[in-house]
Write an enzyme that holds these catalytic residues in place. Sequence first.
Site, PDB file in Angstrom:
ATOM      1  N   LYS A   1       0.860  -1.189   0.000  1.00  0.00           N
ATOM      2  CA  LYS A   1       0.000   0.000   0.000  1.00  0.00           C
ATOM      3  C   LYS A   1       0.891   1.232   0.000  1.00  0.00           C
ATOM      4  O   LYS A   1       1.687   1.434   0.918  1.00  0.00           O
ATOM      5  CB  LYS A   1      -0.903  -0.012   1.230  1.00  0.00           C
TER       6      LYS A   1
ATOM      7  N   LYS B   1      -2.213  -1.538  -3.925  1.00  0.00           N
ATOM      8  CA  LYS B   1      -3.007  -0.317  -3.849  1.00  0.00           C
ATOM      9  C   LYS B   1      -2.109   0.897  -3.941  1.00  0.00           C
ATOM     10  O   LYS B   1      -1.107   0.922  -3.237  1.00  0.00           O
ATOM     11  CB  LYS B   1      -3.740  -0.339  -2.506  1.00  0.00           C
TER      12      LYS B   1
HETATM   13  C1  PBG Z   1      -7.535   3.096   5.615  1.00  0.00           C
HETATM   14  C2  PBG Z   1      -7.762   3.101   4.146  1.00  0.00           C
HETATM   15  C3  PBG Z   1      -7.598   4.139   3.215  1.00  0.00           C
HETATM   16  C4  PBG Z   1      -8.039   3.653   1.996  1.00  0.00           C
HETATM   17  C5  PBG Z   1      -8.441   2.337   2.207  1.00  0.00           C
HETATM   18  N1  PBG Z   1      -8.239   2.013   3.531  1.00  0.00           N
HETATM   19  C6  PBG Z   1      -7.162   5.539   3.415  1.00  0.00           C
HETATM   20  C7  PBG Z   1      -5.741   5.887   3.555  1.00  0.00           C
HETATM   21  O1  PBG Z   1      -4.853   5.046   3.641  1.00  0.00           O
HETATM   22  O2  PBG Z   1      -5.510   7.091   3.670  1.00  0.00           O
HETATM   23  C8  PBG Z   1      -8.074   4.425   0.706  1.00  0.00           C
HETATM   24  C9  PBG Z   1      -9.063   3.934  -0.277  1.00  0.00           C
HETATM   25  C10 PBG Z   1      -9.363   4.857  -1.395  1.00  0.00           C
HETATM   26  O3  PBG Z   1      -8.727   5.906  -1.604  1.00  0.00           O
HETATM   27  O4  PBG Z   1     -10.294   4.519  -2.127  1.00  0.00           O
HETATM   28  N2  PBG Z   1      -6.221   3.293   6.003  1.00  0.00           N
END
Ligand code: PBG
Length: 332
Positions: free
Chosen positions: A201, A254
Amino acid sequence: MLETRTHDRPAARPRRLRTTPALRSLVAETRISEHQLIQPLFVQAGLRGTRPIASMPGIDRLGLDALVPAAQEATDAGLAGVILFGLPARKDPPGTGAYEPAGIVQQALRRIKGAVPDLLAIADVCLCEYTDHGHCGIVHDGRVDNDRTLPVLAQTAVSLAQAGADVVAPSAMMDGQVAAIRTGLDEHGFAETPILAYAAKYASSFYGPFRQAADSAPQFGDRRGYQMDPANAREALREIEIDLREGADLVLVKPGLPCLDILRTARDRFDVPIGAYQVSGEYAMIKAASERGWIDEARAAEESLVALRRAGADFVITYFAKEAARILHNPR
Ligand code: PBG
């Protein structure tokens, strides 16, 4: 003479297989199906009905009363499942709302499991929606403290499993979070609950609209101290390897389109199910451009989902899931 002929009449004509829809369909290497798409749902405590999210046209925050109809719609569309995000009634420094038995996502899961038990319900495991400072972990001495966060994430995962989550999906990017959650689940009778690890991520600007949707923007600093640097690819493989060793059953990459190379390499290296998360900013960009008439929304959505599958994703979390299910059955 012969040379000229070769130029006039090509020896190879790949265009032959593009002449009709039937031929194009015959030779399509990649397909997407609604069975591979997961719809994110935002549930808000205290809300009645639905409330549109300005940064994500077509996506609403749902009150508990609006949740079952949305889950039913996902089922009727034949989607792979839903992933739940919560907006709690109040936020505090330890993110209590993430793991209390009457937390908003816990309530949501109970309702979904009561009404549409066969729909796959995935629960995101993170603290950023529940902490007043908006970080994904426990803040101690001004820093996000990895090891103080682990038991809280484990407790959150257990409470979500107790509420009926079919899969838990840790997204906090704390080191050791998968192992901590696996141990917690196993000790509480949930040895069979799979973990979908947000393994790779990135600290991405494309999460912007989500933070509006989930009201989870960090109140100081940013997430670059725990999410990955977009400059790094090898590190993503290391993250995936670590999560698999800790017990992850499925892994997620992601954001989506910015990470096609990561998906491909991960697909070639690891024999586990791999998902892509087409994030809020990717969705919002297509929506915004299509609102201006600059892009064909349905085609852009479909093309981006095909690209994620072609790169190696087995399944995709996407805000287009419900719409895509419709588009796929009405090809233009
Ligand atoms: C929680 C999380 C996030 C997203 C998914 N789980 C936000 C982040 O990391 O700031 C982002 C999903 C999206 O942008 O569609 N941490």
